[in-house]
Design an enzyme around this catalytic site. Structure first.
Site, PDB file in Angstrom:
ATOM      1  N   ASP A 135      36.787   2.997   3.493  1.00 32.09           N
ATOM      2  CA  ASP A 135      37.897   2.711   4.470  1.00 32.09           C
ATOM      3  C   ASP A 135      38.915   3.990   4.321  1.00 32.09           C
ATOM      4  O   ASP A 135      39.350   3.970   3.186  1.00 32.09           O
ATOM      5  CB  ASP A 135      38.210   1.372   4.162  1.00 32.09           C
ATOM      6  CG  ASP A 135      39.131   0.750   5.165  1.00 32.09           C
ATOM      7  OD1 ASP A 135      40.391   1.182   5.696  1.00 32.09           O
ATOM      8  OD2 ASP A 135      38.735  -0.275   5.740  1.00 32.09           O
ATOM      9  N   SER A 184      41.897  -0.947  10.784  1.00 26.84           N
ATOM     10  CA  SER A 184      40.754  -0.922  10.244  1.00 26.84           C
ATOM     11  C   SER A 184      40.138  -1.817  11.409  1.00 26.84           C
ATOM     12  O   SER A 184      38.703  -2.024  11.601  1.00 26.84           O
ATOM     13  CB  SER A 184      40.299  -1.484   8.930  1.00 26.84           C
ATOM     14  OG  SER A 184      40.723  -0.535   8.088  1.00 26.84           O
ATOM     15  N   HIS A 430      39.336   5.371   9.650  1.00 28.48           N
ATOM     16  CA  HIS A 430      40.433   6.120   9.901  1.00 28.48           C
ATOM     17  C   HIS A 430      40.934   6.906   8.763  1.00 28.48           C
ATOM     18  O   HIS A 430      40.359   6.913   7.793  1.00 28.48           O
ATOM     19  CB  HIS A 430      41.604   5.168  10.214  1.00 28.48           C
ATOM     20  CG  HIS A 430      42.045   4.100   9.250  1.00 28.48           C
ATOM     21  ND1 HIS A 430      42.726   4.512   8.299  1.00 28.48           N
ATOM     22  CD2 HIS A 430      41.562   2.821   8.801  1.00 28.48           C
ATOM     23  CE1 HIS A 430      42.719   3.415   7.354  1.00 28.48           C
ATOM     24  NE2 HIS A 430      42.195   2.425   7.774  1.00 28.48           N
TER      25      HIS A 430
HETATM   26 ZN   LIG Z   1      44.593   0.655   5.635  1.00 32.41          ZN
END
Ligand SMILES: [Zn+2]
Length: 585
Positions: A135, A184, A430
């Site tokens: 993440d 997310s 991201h």
């Molecule tokens: Zn974040």
């Protein structure tokens, strides 16, 4: 600027210029053939049903879709405000590939969108897919992990990360349907459904009504697998398992915060292996620590559904050896601790949860379990703390988690050696505005810490060591360490040092509700106040809009190349598993 736009909008309304209806799925949506989705038209005014015309490639929609939509004469917003008429047709499927142009006309309102419905080859390319997500993983995280873990001599890396050997790659755009910026929920949802959506949304397009769970749905990866294959499904994360990234494999909600309901969505799909944190949302309301408001005891419900439930690394290890059935591992009431806390410093919440497994343990346990299915499996593995520690600018924790993430990839690649019918994908959902810019050298004589930040030729190389060869630096607080900074931050005290006492908390709320620098770090020798460049409601750094790098290896990996939208990734996964074939339809 905002006021002026509002005035302009009011003026156009008064002049009677055409208002725009909204059609979901949005224009340029790509849809897997045979995959159910909800079709919705939102009109800005109230109409009689007979005054709304909807066509598909020029034909009446009810003929083209083979079904009549529900007509809502006036949808209601907050405080019962009128929103306008709507048409909703749930669980629509399109069985034929091709372009579908949907046109809506009602009064002055018109809108036209074109969807591309795609099919896939008849024959799957791979039996298994392992989808790794760190993440928030940015290029800086990769570089820092390589340098910290492997070292560097005369400008060349002294070793390679496992992910460095993945032979196919693409750059991925992560923006959401309503904003260049992203979170997310919508990013991972795009990977797991093939549809981009709005910040906070999972497995739905974000419609205008207040209810978070009535929004137009799209099929998730887990649902497509259940519909089209007999494969097993695994979801592994170091976050709460209901957190946005793992939830995206199964969930449909406009609000990622619907965590108690997301547990129910996991229960509906019943992935064979679920490992992570977040047990608080599985416990019925009267159990201490529960975050549920109802009496659903999801631990008991999963047990009744044939799951072995484990709550520690030891239990996971023994279940792995004996267990044939389904596996639910919940190792923390909230997010699991970062690798630096859990494995090395014993900080964070490790005293309370001393026996948490790491991502490598969870990944190998999941593969072991899932690979018992002769039909194959889909496994999603998330290293959550790369993001969760990048937000508070705690770079050492984020990077040490990157190293563990890479070791989990290494374990999967080793398994893949004897199971080559496997596609491995490694990506972030991201990025963060994070970079390595040089080193910080304590030995340099300087009056201020900032003058110990060495750049260009002065930076040299850091002096991390790895005496025991475990791939982790023996310590992060070495005398010449990586200089790592973010390009966005609230007010905070930059200490130029790793945070050995526990995760960094850069900013705290003041009496006016604004985030200000956390005074707890003010007296760290050499700390300097950095005045933030984010609004005062930001407690931490934020996500970046920069592309993420996706890498892959194995059959199907050739589908990843050049620039791709996040939603395009799903098509490659669907292609690899032949999810759009007609065999099971
Ligand atoms: Zn974040």
């Amino acid at each position: 600027m905002r006021a002026r736009l509002a005035l302009l909008a009011a003026a156009t309304c008064l002049a009677g210029t055409a208002q725009a209806a909204t059609i979901y799925p949005l224009d340029r949506a790509t849809i897997l053939v045979g995959s159910p989705f909800d079709f919705k038209v939102e009109l800005d005014s109230v109409y009689a049903a007979g005054d709304v015309e909807v066509t598909v490639n020029g034909e009446a929609y009810s003929d083209a879709f083979g079904n009549e939509a529900e007509f809502v004469s006036d949808e209601k917003g907050k405080d019962d405000a009128s929103l306008g008429s709507a048409l909703i047709l749930r669980d629509l499927t399109l069985g034929e590939a091709g372009d579908y142009t949907v046109a809506v006309k009602a009064g002055d309102e018109t809108k036209e969108v074109t969807w591309t419905v795609y099919d896939t080859p008849e024959t799957p390319k791979a039996k298994n897919i392992i989808f790794f997500v760190a993440d928030g993983m940015s290029m800086g995280h990769r570089s820092a992990a390589r340098i910290m873990s492997k070292g560097m001599t005369e400008g060349k890396a002294d070793g390679r990360l496992s992910m460095d050997d993945l032979d196919h790659m693409a750059t991925i755009g992560t923006s959401s349907t309503h904003s260049v910026a992203t979170d997310s929920a919508n990013t991972m949802s795009a990977y797991m459904t093939g549809h981009k959506t709005r910040v906070n949304a999972l497995g739905v397009y974000a419609d205008r009504t207040p209810d978070s769970q009535d929004d137009p749905k799209v099929e998730t990866m887990a649902e497509a697998l259940r519909r089209q294959t007999g494969k097993s499904i695994g979801v592994v994360s170091t976050a709460e398992i209901e957190d946005a990234t793992p939830a995206a494999v199964v969930a449909h909600t406009r609000l990622r915060a619907d965590k108690a309901d997301i547990v129910g969505m996991f229960y509906d799909v019943k992935p064979e292996v679920v490992l992570g944190g977040g047990s608080a949302y599985f416990l019925k309301s009267d159990v201490p620590g529960s975050k549920r408001k109802d009496d659903n005891d999801y631990i008991a419900m999963f047990q009744d559904a044939g799951y072995t439930v484990v709550t520690s690394a030891d239990e996971l290890a023994s279940a792995e050896k004996t267990e044939d059935g389904k596996l639910l591992g919940l190792f923390h009431t909230g997010n699991m601790d970062s690798t630096l806390d859990r494995k090395f410093l014993k900080t964070g919440s490790v005293e309370k949860f001393p026996n948490q497994p790491g991502l490598v343990d969870m990944t190998t346990a999941a593969i072991e379990q899932l690979s018992k299915n002769p039909e194959g499996f889909f496994l999603m593995v998330e290293a959550a703390n790369v993001d969760k520690m990048s937000h508070p600018l705690d770079w050492d924790r984020a990077v040490v988690d990157m190293i563990e993430f890479d070791q989990a990839i290494g374990a999967a690649m080793e398994w893949m050696n004897s199971n080559p019918d496997t596609l491995i994908v490694v990506t972030g959902d991201h990025t963060h505005g994070f970079s390595v810019i040089g080193t910080i050298d304590d030995e340099v004589e300087a009056d201020e810490m900032r003058n110990k930040v060495m750049t260009y030729d002065d930076a040299g190389f850091p002096n991390y060591t790895d005496e025991n060869g475990d791939g982790y630096p023996d310590k992060v607080d070495v005398s010449r360490r990586l200089a790592m900074f973010a390009n966005n931050f609230p007010d905070y005290y930059e200490t130029f040092r790793p945070k050995l006492d526990g995760p960094f908390e850069p900013a705290v709320k003041d009496e006016n509700g604004r985030y200000v620098a956390n005074e707890a770090y003010k007296d760290v020798p050499g700390a300097v106040l950095r005045t933030g460049n984010l609004p005062y409601n930001a407690s931490t750094g934020v996500h970046a809009v920069d592309d993420v790098l996706l890498q892959a290896t194995g059959p199907g990996a050739e589908g990843f190349k050049g620039y791709m939208e996040q939603s395009d990734v799903y098509e490659v996964l669907a292609d690899t598993f032949a999810l759009g074939n007609s065999q099971k339809q």
